[in-house]
Design a protein around this motif. Structure first.
Motif, mmCIF file in Angstrom:
data_model
loop_
_atom_site.group_PDB
_atom_site.id
_atom_site.type_symbol
_atom_site.label_atom_id
_atom_site.label_comp_id
_atom_site.label_asym_id
_atom_site.label_seq_id
_atom_site.Cartn_x
_atom_site.Cartn_y
_atom_site.Cartn_z
ATOM 1 N N VAL A 98 9.729 -16.183 3.660
ATOM 2 C CA VAL A 98 9.142 -17.170 4.565
ATOM 3 C C VAL A 98 7.669 -16.832 4.772
ATOM 4 C CG1 VAL A 98 9.195 -18.108 6.909
ATOM 5 C CG2 VAL A 98 11.339 -17.577 5.716
ATOM 6 N N THR A 99 7.401 -15.563 5.008
ATOM 7 C CA THR A 99 6.036 -15.035 5.070
ATOM 8 C C THR A 99 6.027 -13.731 4.278
ATOM 9 O OG1 THR A 99 6.535 -13.847 7.121
ATOM 10 C CG2 THR A 99 5.501 -16.017 7.326
ATOM 11 N N ILE A 100 4.876 -13.374 3.762
ATOM 12 C CA ILE A 100 4.759 -12.119 3.009
ATOM 13 C C ILE A 100 4.393 -11.006 3.974
ATOM 14 C CG2 ILE A 100 3.494 -10.894 1.205
ATOM 15 C CD1 ILE A 100 3.164 -13.528 -0.244
ATOM 16 N N PRO A 101 5.239 -10.015 4.122
ATOM 17 C CA PRO A 101 4.951 -8.935 5.077
ATOM 18 C C PRO A 101 3.822 -8.025 4.590
ATOM 19 C CG PRO A 101 6.932 -8.431 3.818
ATOM 20 C CD PRO A 101 6.526 -9.829 3.429
ATOM 21 N N HIS A 102 3.249 -7.304 5.528
ATOM 22 C CA HIS A 102 2.298 -6.250 5.200
ATOM 23 C C HIS A 102 3.134 -5.009 4.873
ATOM 24 C CE1 HIS A 102 -0.701 -8.836 7.172
ATOM 25 N NE2 HIS A 102 0.170 -8.947 8.173
ATOM 26 N N VAL A 103 3.172 -4.621 3.615
ATOM 27 C CA VAL A 103 4.096 -3.562 3.182
ATOM 28 C C VAL A 103 3.357 -2.239 3.037
ATOM 29 C CG1 VAL A 103 5.782 -2.830 1.463
ATOM 30 C CG2 VAL A 103 5.478 -5.267 1.950
ATOM 31 N N VAL A 104 3.877 -1.219 3.717
ATOM 32 C CA VAL A 104 3.367 0.143 3.599
ATOM 33 C C VAL A 104 4.509 1.031 3.130
ATOM 34 C CG1 VAL A 104 2.381 2.129 4.810
ATOM 35 C CG2 VAL A 104 1.659 -0.191 5.423
ATOM 36 N N LEU A 105 4.302 1.718 2.011
ATOM 37 C CA LEU A 105 5.267 2.705 1.536
ATOM 38 C C LEU A 105 4.668 4.087 1.731
ATOM 39 C CD1 LEU A 105 5.096 0.225 -0.833
ATOM 40 C CD2 LEU A 105 7.210 1.369 -1.518
ATOM 41 N N THR A 106 5.484 5.047 2.126
ATOM 42 C CA THR A 106 4.997 6.419 2.242
ATOM 43 C C THR A 106 5.805 7.328 1.335
ATOM 44 O OG1 THR A 106 6.457 7.225 4.025
ATOM 45 C CG2 THR A 106 4.492 5.959 4.668
ATOM 46 N N SER A 107 5.151 8.385 0.866
ATOM 47 C CA SER A 107 5.808 9.377 0.017
ATOM 48 C C SER A 107 5.236 10.748 0.332
ATOM 49 C CB SER A 107 5.593 9.048 -1.461
ATOM 50 O OG SER A 107 6.022 10.130 -2.283
ATOM 51 N N VAL A 148 -3.349 10.472 1.521
ATOM 52 C CA VAL A 148 -3.706 10.839 2.893
ATOM 53 C C VAL A 148 -3.700 12.356 2.997
ATOM 54 C CG1 VAL A 148 -3.166 10.559 5.342
ATOM 55 C CG2 VAL A 148 -2.629 8.712 3.739
ATOM 56 N N ASP A 149 -4.863 12.916 3.258
ATOM 57 C CA ASP A 149 -4.989 14.369 3.372
ATOM 58 C C ASP A 149 -5.057 14.751 4.847
ATOM 59 O OD1 ASP A 149 -5.208 16.990 2.601
ATOM 60 O OD2 ASP A 149 -6.953 16.681 1.311
ATOM 61 N N TYR A 150 -4.988 16.067 5.108
ATOM 62 C CA TYR A 150 -5.203 16.518 6.471
ATOM 63 C C TYR A 150 -6.623 16.138 6.897
ATOM 64 C CZ TYR A 150 -0.996 19.336 5.862
ATOM 65 O OH TYR A 150 0.302 19.742 5.633
ATOM 66 N N PRO A 151 -6.804 15.741 8.144
ATOM 67 C CA PRO A 151 -8.144 15.324 8.578
ATOM 68 C C PRO A 151 -9.109 16.500 8.629
ATOM 69 C CG PRO A 151 -6.641 15.440 10.453
ATOM 70 C CD PRO A 151 -5.806 15.645 9.230
ATOM 71 N N LEU A 208 0.851 -1.190 0.000
ATOM 72 C CA LEU A 208 0.000 0.000 0.000
ATOM 73 C C LEU A 208 0.880 1.230 0.000
ATOM 74 C CD1 LEU A 208 -2.753 1.406 0.234
ATOM 75 C CD2 LEU A 208 -2.566 1.157 2.727
ATOM 76 N N LEU A 209 0.729 2.068 -1.035
ATOM 77 C CA LEU A 209 1.479 3.317 -1.143
ATOM 78 C C LEU A 209 0.609 4.439 -0.604
ATOM 79 C CD1 LEU A 209 3.768 5.184 -2.129
ATOM 80 C CD2 LEU A 209 2.724 5.108 -4.415
ATOM 81 N N LEU A 210 1.096 5.100 0.436
ATOM 82 C CA LEU A 210 0.401 6.239 1.032
ATOM 83 C C LEU A 210 1.153 7.509 0.664
ATOM 84 C CD1 LEU A 210 -0.279 4.812 4.611
ATOM 85 C CD2 LEU A 210 -1.840 4.833 2.652
ATOM 86 N N GLU A 211 0.468 8.413 -0.006
ATOM 87 C CA GLU A 211 1.095 9.654 -0.433
ATOM 88 C C GLU A 211 0.366 10.817 0.229
ATOM 89 O OE1 GLU A 211 3.355 10.621 -4.524
ATOM 90 O OE2 GLU A 211 1.211 10.249 -4.730
ATOM 91 N N GLY A 212 1.088 11.884 0.519
ATOM 92 C CA GLY A 212 0.473 13.041 1.145
ATOM 93 C C GLY A 212 1.522 13.944 1.757
#
Length: 288
Positions: free
Chosen positions: A160-169, A188-191, A36-40
């Motif tokens: 061995v296991t597939i990690p839960h991958v989070v990328l941020t930008s 991801v915007d300001y709340p 999951l790529l999170l940009e903001g």
């Protein structure tokens, strides 16, 4: 846990208040087992998503902080050269020593290798990928596509296991199409005021609902000013904690303190000078 509402509730229990779109993105991330790529903008809470996910899954958070010049050895693995040298000196003249020193015994795991070799899938946070070079981004593609890495001396190492991958930008440079294709995407915007109020209530002990709402509305107004650095959620929480610590229950009762404590939000000399007492009073007048 695949239902969007269940995910939102689990994140909230860990201290992260997610909107419906983010909860949906995480649901699909888990369903499809995709990064999951999170940009903001900086400060909107992208990194906190990964921390909250690790709590939700009761698993390890492995973080790779990206920077200009980051290379494979820092991100994937290194050889323990000192131990290798000592082994070579101790076994000088032995034909098989070269094979021995390039073995698991002398391998130092870095975040990417560690993430795919854990028996329980961790959360792998690749933080601020936009700060890394194009070459490093290209290197990531094998890991994100096949969840395996290649080490010349040892061969291909599958996960061995597939990690839960989070990328941020933070959007400081454009990411490649190839990287984006391998990831699900969420901005991801300001709340908004309602969600920021809930964030304050969840994270700041003794902050009342009425004060939390006032703070969220005031921060919304500050963000609309022409600032060099717009305050993020972390700054909001700092300010809320400061006001609670100063025993402020209503912003209108302490306008001078409100202005003085805006140093929690404003992080440059230009922004501090721009938000004068008059500006603070104007913004405060819009806070019910």
């Amino acid at each position: 846990m695949k239902n969007r509402d269940e995910i939102a509730q689990a994140l909230a229990a860990s201290g992260y208040i997610a909107d419906a779109d983010l909860a949906t993105a995480i649901s699909l991330m888990q369903l499809l087992r995709r990064p999951l790529l999170l940009e903001g903008e900086a400060g909107v809470g992208k990194t906190e998503v990964a921390k909250a996910l690790a709590k939700v899954h009761a698993t390890e958070l492995i973080r790779l902080q990206c920077y200009e010049g980051l290379d494979q050895s820092s991100a994937l693995y290194e050889w323990n050269y000192q131990r290798q040298l000592l082994a070579i000196q101790a076994h000088r003249g032995t034909d098989s020593i070269e094979d021995q020193v390039f073995s698991e015994k002398y391998l130092l795991e870095r975040p990417l290798l560690a993430a795919i070799r854990r028996p329980q899938a961790p959360v792998l946070l690749i933080d601020e990928i936009d700060r890394a070079d194009d070459e490093f981004e290209a290197f990531l593609l094998e890991l994100l596509s096949d969840f395996q890495v290649s080490i010349p001396e040892l061969g291909t190492i599958p996960a061995v296991t597939i990690p839960h991958v989070v990328l941020t930008s933070n959007g400081t440079r454009e990411l490649s199409d190839a990287l984006r294709r391998r990831c699900l995407y969420h901005y991801v915007d300001y709340p908004d005021v309602d969600r920021e109020t809930r964030i304050i209530l969840a994270r700041v002990a003794e902050a009342s609902p009425s004060l939390s709402l006032q703070i969220a509305r005031m921060v919304e107004g500050v963000r609309k000013e022409e600032l060099r650095k717009v305050p993020g959620v972390a700054e909001t929480l700092d300010w809320a904690a400061a006001l609670v610590g100063l025993d402020i229950h209503d912003l209108h009762d302490a306008p001078e303190t409100v202005h003085e404590t805006l140093i929690c939000l404003l992080k440059t000399h230009e922004d501090r000078a721009r938000v004068t007492p008059e500006v603070t009073q104007r913004l405060l007048g819009k806070v019910a």
